[in-house]
Design a protein around this motif. Structure first.
Motif, mmCIF file in Angstrom:
data_model
loop_
_atom_site.group_PDB
_atom_site.id
_atom_site.type_symbol
_atom_site.label_atom_id
_atom_site.label_comp_id
_atom_site.label_asym_id
_atom_site.label_seq_id
_atom_site.Cartn_x
_atom_site.Cartn_y
_atom_site.Cartn_z
ATOM 1 N N GLY A 189 -43.402 -0.274 53.314
ATOM 2 C CA GLY A 189 -43.470 0.011 54.747
ATOM 3 C C GLY A 189 -43.227 1.457 55.118
ATOM 4 O O GLY A 189 -43.403 1.826 56.275
ATOM 5 N N THR A 190 -42.827 2.283 54.146
ATOM 6 C CA THR A 190 -42.555 3.685 54.460
ATOM 7 C C THR A 190 -43.753 4.589 54.163
ATOM 8 O O THR A 190 -43.736 5.757 54.532
ATOM 9 N N THR A 191 -44.765 4.070 53.501
ATOM 10 C CA THR A 191 -45.972 4.844 53.205
ATOM 11 C C THR A 191 -47.134 3.864 53.155
ATOM 12 O O THR A 191 -46.971 2.666 53.401
ATOM 13 N N HIS A 192 -48.294 4.375 52.863
ATOM 14 C CA HIS A 192 -49.501 3.560 52.732
ATOM 15 C C HIS A 192 -49.208 2.360 51.830
ATOM 16 O O HIS A 192 -48.619 2.500 50.760
ATOM 17 N N GLY A 193 -49.641 1.176 52.259
ATOM 18 C CA GLY A 193 -49.394 -0.027 51.474
ATOM 19 C C GLY A 193 -49.990 0.026 50.086
ATOM 20 O O GLY A 193 -49.447 -0.566 49.140
ATOM 21 N N HIS A 194 -51.113 0.739 49.934
ATOM 22 C CA HIS A 194 -51.696 0.900 48.603
ATOM 23 C C HIS A 194 -50.753 1.699 47.706
ATOM 24 O O HIS A 194 -50.650 1.433 46.505
ATOM 25 N N HIS A 195 -50.089 2.701 48.299
ATOM 26 C CA HIS A 195 -49.181 3.541 47.521
ATOM 27 C C HIS A 195 -48.063 2.710 46.908
ATOM 28 O O HIS A 195 -47.832 2.734 45.696
ATOM 29 N N THR A 196 -47.355 1.978 47.769
ATOM 30 C CA THR A 196 -46.237 1.179 47.283
ATOM 31 C C THR A 196 -46.714 0.112 46.308
ATOM 32 O O THR A 196 -46.057 -0.168 45.300
ATOM 33 N N SER A 197 -47.877 -0.464 46.590
ATOM 34 C CA SER A 197 -48.412 -1.505 45.703
ATOM 35 C C SER A 197 -48.668 -0.966 44.309
ATOM 36 O O SER A 197 -48.430 -1.655 43.311
ATOM 37 N N SER A 198 -49.170 0.271 44.225
ATOM 38 C CA SER A 198 -49.438 0.846 42.899
ATOM 39 C C SER A 198 -48.159 0.932 42.087
ATOM 40 O O SER A 198 -48.156 0.639 40.883
ATOM 41 N N ALA A 199 -47.065 1.321 42.738
ATOM 42 C CA ALA A 199 -45.785 1.414 42.032
ATOM 43 C C ALA A 199 -45.244 0.030 41.680
ATOM 44 O O ALA A 199 -44.718 -0.184 40.578
ATOM 45 N N MET A 200 -45.354 -0.907 42.602
ATOM 46 C CA MET A 200 -44.866 -2.259 42.347
ATOM 47 C C MET A 200 -45.597 -2.910 41.174
ATOM 48 O O MET A 200 -44.988 -3.542 40.305
ATOM 49 N N LEU A 201 -46.908 -2.751 41.140
ATOM 50 C CA LEU A 201 -47.684 -3.334 40.046
ATOM 51 C C LEU A 201 -47.386 -2.639 38.725
ATOM 52 O O LEU A 201 -47.327 -3.284 37.667
ATOM 53 N N SER A 202 -47.163 -1.336 38.776
ATOM 54 C CA SER A 202 -46.813 -0.601 37.561
ATOM 55 C C SER A 202 -45.477 -1.081 37.005
ATOM 56 O O SER A 202 -45.334 -1.313 35.800
ATOM 57 N N VAL A 203 -44.498 -1.245 37.898
ATOM 58 C CA VAL A 203 -43.171 -1.700 37.464
ATOM 59 C C VAL A 203 -43.246 -3.128 36.924
ATOM 60 O O VAL A 203 -42.647 -3.454 35.893
ATOM 61 N N GLU A 204 -43.993 -3.979 37.597
ATOM 62 C CA GLU A 204 -44.124 -5.361 37.133
ATOM 63 C C GLU A 204 -44.784 -5.413 35.755
ATOM 64 O O GLU A 204 -44.425 -6.250 34.915
ATOM 65 N N SER A 205 -45.735 -4.522 35.517
ATOM 66 C CA SER A 205 -46.458 -4.543 34.245
ATOM 67 C C SER A 205 -45.573 -4.145 33.074
ATOM 68 O O SER A 205 -45.872 -4.508 31.924
ATOM 69 N N TYR A 206 -44.491 -3.399 33.337
ATOM 70 C CA TYR A 206 -43.644 -2.877 32.268
ATOM 71 C C TYR A 206 -43.148 -4.001 31.354
ATOM 72 O O TYR A 206 -43.086 -3.838 30.129
ATOM 73 N N LYS A 207 -42.827 -5.146 31.923
ATOM 74 C CA LYS A 207 -42.284 -6.255 31.139
ATOM 75 C C LYS A 207 -43.360 -7.225 30.647
ATOM 76 O O LYS A 207 -43.038 -8.211 29.975
ATOM 77 N N LEU A 208 -44.613 -6.950 30.991
ATOM 78 C CA LEU A 208 -45.674 -7.894 30.662
ATOM 79 C C LEU A 208 -46.573 -7.441 29.528
ATOM 80 O O LEU A 208 -47.152 -8.278 28.819
ATOM 81 N N THR A 209 -46.726 -6.143 29.354
ATOM 82 C CA THR A 209 -47.770 -5.641 28.458
ATOM 83 C C THR A 209 -47.550 -6.000 26.995
ATOM 84 O O THR A 209 -48.508 -6.020 26.223
#
Length: 843
Positions: free
Chosen positions: A165-185
């Motif tokens: 909510g503090t920046t473009h929703g795409h921006h935050t989503s990119s970070a959220m998906l990156s962090v989530e992927s850390y434990k999945l790859t």
């Protein structure tokens, strides 16, 4: 429709020298040395963000050029939802431009480029909306796929995953998906279908790359506690190329011309900070790779390779790079003998390029024509020259995709240029050249790419290549070259493009939206273009039965490849309002061709061909218009003038120097294009003329501008301040604040129905402060937000009207949104001023 745009010079780094986008690399001795040093570093870092121009080019350049790491940038989208400062292309065509700008940026800063299938659908205020419109699982799968394929030791996120909510929703989503992927790859149960092509992979560390704008100001960032951050001193000066890291980064960022991100290079000390969010903290705080083996020891039996490359580095002769060739050949054979699926092909390809550079080995395959059709035979002119004393032999030539090898067995003597010509038969099944992600039907949030191996590839996939099999010091090495087309321009000199595979016939309805205000028929122009010599057939225009078309078909015959002819169909619309899609189809030899070829040609990027369905939207609309002559002042570039012409207006594009009282006298309305007050400096000196135009009884319509960086603060005859307010939910409920105002009633009665079917957004950059002279007409808002009343502001001024609107007419009109046409007609038709209600200055 083929669109040719202004030529702009581009930069190309291996020495940051000026070149055109498609020209072959010709590195200097210093650049070759740097490439050899990079051979001995086996570490990689992946930078992750949402859009083209989100990346930190200073950090990417530092990692690639100072650390010698393999450095990648994963942009989840191709930037399709942005605005375009260099031309009229929007949506997927803009995404094609921004894709190429990223590719050129990476050539400069030394990184590699990757994408997911996420479609940039426009501004989003929070990640919840973003991940709802994107297919979250598919985008996450693409992030995991890229990590498994690229195998980064370190990931750096541009954005903070903890601040939705503090920046473009795409921006935050990119970070959220990156962090989530850390434990999945590294989990083989996650997206197991990928494991046919890649192996599980565990990233060692993951960081967030904060900067002052995350803190609100430089002062707040300077005062923040950064003791736990990793600190990198990135203000490096590269003596070999005479540029600072910041200067390289600025050249890279300046490739984003469509977004207006030209950047001035800086020099001196500079620090980048990284906050660890996953993995072990580096013991050496300023070393991202601390504790990670980045030597050849990480590859089985790789240690001797590293030792040999170290020897090559220590003995490198800057005045004679070819002296390194014997040891480079030996290193190449050692790399080829390794048992490794990841670093082996990467380093083998790198060392092949270095060998060619050290020897001045120039290999090129040039088609005699720029376009060819499937099944045709093309002539290729080949060139091979060795410019050193090392013994070489051109053993054979292999052409692709037919995989045909022709023996040559010719000695490549020092500086003896060898040229030959060959014929290449293209298969009937070869695919047309086009951005592969646009081939299949997309959704609002996702592109469709069925072939798993293609996901993430940045560029067009080109199949026509030539492999030069060259024996150097007794070792045969294949050098692959993509077939190009080149010609000499009398002003610019040698010009390059790639060979494009095109349909035998392309068609184009010249107007992409056709407006029918009544039941009168229109003559619709349809263009046919030949992709080969001697093409003939019948042209048809297809529409539903409720639309009458005459004639049913038109025969055509085009003698020469590239020739064009325009034909006209008479189309009579139905009595009642209706929307339909017209399709132009060419039938030749029982084959159906229905593709429209669009050429995007800016010289800071590679020329692009996009094939789309040859369609046009036909709208039988209840539309009344009044007023006639309109002067349009272009801003950043849009297609609104074409839409106005479809409505029946006579539209004249006025250059800034033509804005004079005498010139304006023949017009009833002046309209400024999108971002005109951000991009047209001359408008700062034309405001009195324009305001007098309104005062004398005419209308002035100003479309949206971004807040800040305007050429003048006085864009209106009354106080008005543009803000960042926007309504991104295109179907947000509309409230009429002034239901009796003429702009909602004359000559068309505007209802909520007219705001249905809008695309991408309702509007953007609404004023939030304006004088009491303005009447706000409508109000709407995104979910959970306060009402936004500045979308359409109307003020009488003298005998005329001044109108400011942030409504996204520039998107809606080219998409054929009927209500947008009706509302714009009313705005243009405003005649007699009414007394505005007295209000206080809105805050």
């Amino acid at each position: 429709m083929r669109k040719i745009q202004l030529l702009i010079l581009s930069f190309f780094l291996t020495g940051i020298s000026i070149s055109f986008a498609q020209q072959p690399q010709k590195p200097s001795s210093v650049e070759i040395y740097n490439q050899i040093k990079k051979l001995n570093f086996l570490g990689s870092v992946l930078y992750v963000a949402a859009h083209p121009d989100d990346e930190n080019t200073r950090l990417i350049s530092y990692m690639a050029n100072e650390m010698n790491a393999r450095t990648g940038y994963l942009s989840l989208t191709r930037g399709d939802g942005g605005q375009n400062l260099i031309g009229p292309q929007l949506r997927e065509l803009l995404g094609v431009i921004r894709t190429q700008e990223l590719i050129e940026a990476r050539k400069i800063d030394g990184g590699e480029q990757f994408f997911s299938r996420a479609n940039d659908f426009g501004f989003s205020k929070n990640p919840s909306e973003t991940l709802e419109i994107w297919d979250k699982d598919k985008v996450l799968a693409d992030v995991v796929w890229t990590i498994r394929k690229f195998q980064p030791d370190v990931i750096i996120n541009r954005f903070d995953h903890r601040s939705p909510g503090t920046t473009h929703g795409h921006h935050t989503s990119s970070a959220m998906l990156s962090v989530e992927s850390y434990k999945l790859t590294n989990d083989p149960k996650i997206y197991p279908e990928q494991l046919k092509y890649v192996a599980p992979w565990q990233v060692k560390r993951q960081f967030f790359n904060p900067s002052w704008w995350f803190y609100g100001s430089q002062e707040k960032f300077d005062a923040a506690n950064k003791s736990k951050f990793t600190k990198l001193e990135t203000g490096v000066y590269y003596t070999g190329i005479g540029k600072s890291n910041q200067e390289i980064a600025a050249l890279s960022r300046s490739r984003h011309q469509s977004q207006g991100f030209g950047s001035t290079g800086a020099r001196g000390e500079e620090t980048e900070y990284l906050e660890l969010i996953n993995g072990e903290t580096p013991k050496e705080r300023d070393n991202l790779f601390d504790g990670i083996d980045t030597s050849w020891n990480r590859v089985k039996n790789g240690k001797p390779v590293g030792e040999l490359i170290s020897k090559i580095i220590s003995k490198y002769d800057f005045s004679n790079p070819s002296a390194s060739i014997p040891d480079l050949i030996k290193a190449y054979t050692m790399i080829e003998a390794l048992e490794d699926d990841h670093w082996k092909p990467l380093k083998a390809n790198a060392i092949k390029n270095i060998i060619a550079s050290c020897s001045g080995l120039y290999l090129e395959a040039v088609a005699t024509e720029q376009e060819a059709t499937p099944g045709s035979t093309i002539k290729l002119n080949l060139e091979a020259i060795n410019r050193c004393a090392v013994e070489m032999q051109l053993v054979s030539i292999t052409t692709l995709p037919d995989n045909k090898t022709t023996a040559q067995n010719s000695v490549l003597k020092n500086n003896n240029d060898q040229k030959l010509s060959i014929q290449l038969q293209l298969p009937e099944t070869i695919e047309y050249t086009q951005p592969y992600w646009l081939k299949e039907k997309a959704t609002v949030g996702m592109y469709t790419v069925s072939n798993q191996e293609n996901i993430g590839i940045p560029d067009i996939i080109r199949e026509v290549k030539v492999v030069f099999n060259v024996k150097i010091n007794g070792v045969e090495i294949p050098f692959e070259r993509t077939v190009v087309y080149k010609y000499n321009d009398g002003v610019k000199g040698e010009m390059y493009n790639f060979l494009d595979i095109v349909p035998e016939v392309t068609t184009s309805i010249l107007e992409k939206v056709l407006i029918f205000k009544d039941t009168k028929s229109k003559m619709i122009p349809v263009k046919v273009r030949a992709g080969k010599d001697g093409i003939k057939g019948n042209l048809q225009l297809e529409l539903p039965k409720s639309w009458v078309i005459s004639p049913k078909q038109i025969p055509f015959s085009l003698d020469k490849k590239g020739s064009e002819q325009t034909f006209y169909f008479e189309v009579t619309p139905p009595v009642n309002p209706e929307e339909a899609v017209a399709k132009a189809v060419a039938i030749t030899e029982n084959k159906r061709f229905d593709k429209d070829e669009t050429i995007i040609d800016y010289s800071h990027i590679t020329k692009q061909m996009v094939l789309k369905s040859a369609e046009s939207k036909c709208i039988r609309i209840d539309l009344k218009t009044s007023g006639d002559a309109i002067a349009y002042i272009m801003g950043a570039g849009d297609e609104v003038p074409e839409s106005l012409a479809q409505m029946g207006y006579k539209v004249t594009i006025l250059k800034p120097e033509e804005i004079t009282p005498e010139r304006l006298d023949s017009f009833s309305t002046v309209i400024t294009g999108i971002r005109a007050y951000n991009t047209v400096n001359a408008l700062a000196h034309k405001q009195k003329i324009l305001f007098d135009f309104v005062k004398n009884g005419k209308n002035m319509i100003v479309q949206y501008n971004t807040y800040g960086k305007m050429v003048t603060d006085q864009i209106a005859p009354y106080p008005l301040k543009v803000s960042n307010d926007r309504v991104t939910e295109e179907n947000a409920k509309i409230t009429f604040l002034a239901p009796n105002h003429p702009v909602l009633n004359t000559p068309n009665k505007i209802t909520e129905k007219d705001f249905q079917g809008w695309t991408q957004e309702q509007g953007l950059y609404y004023p939030d402060q304006y004088d009491a002279a303005f009447t706000p007409i409508i109000s709407s808002h995104d979910k959970g937000e306060s009402p936004k009343d500045g979308a359409l502001l109307v003020a009488p001024y003298g005998k005329g009207y001044y109108i400011y609107t942030g409504l996204s007419f520039f998107r809606e009109l080219p998409e054929g949104v009927a209500g947008a046409y009706r509302l714009l007609s009313n705005i243009i038709s405003l005649k007699q001023p009414i007394e505005a209600p007295k209000q206080e200055l809105k805050q």
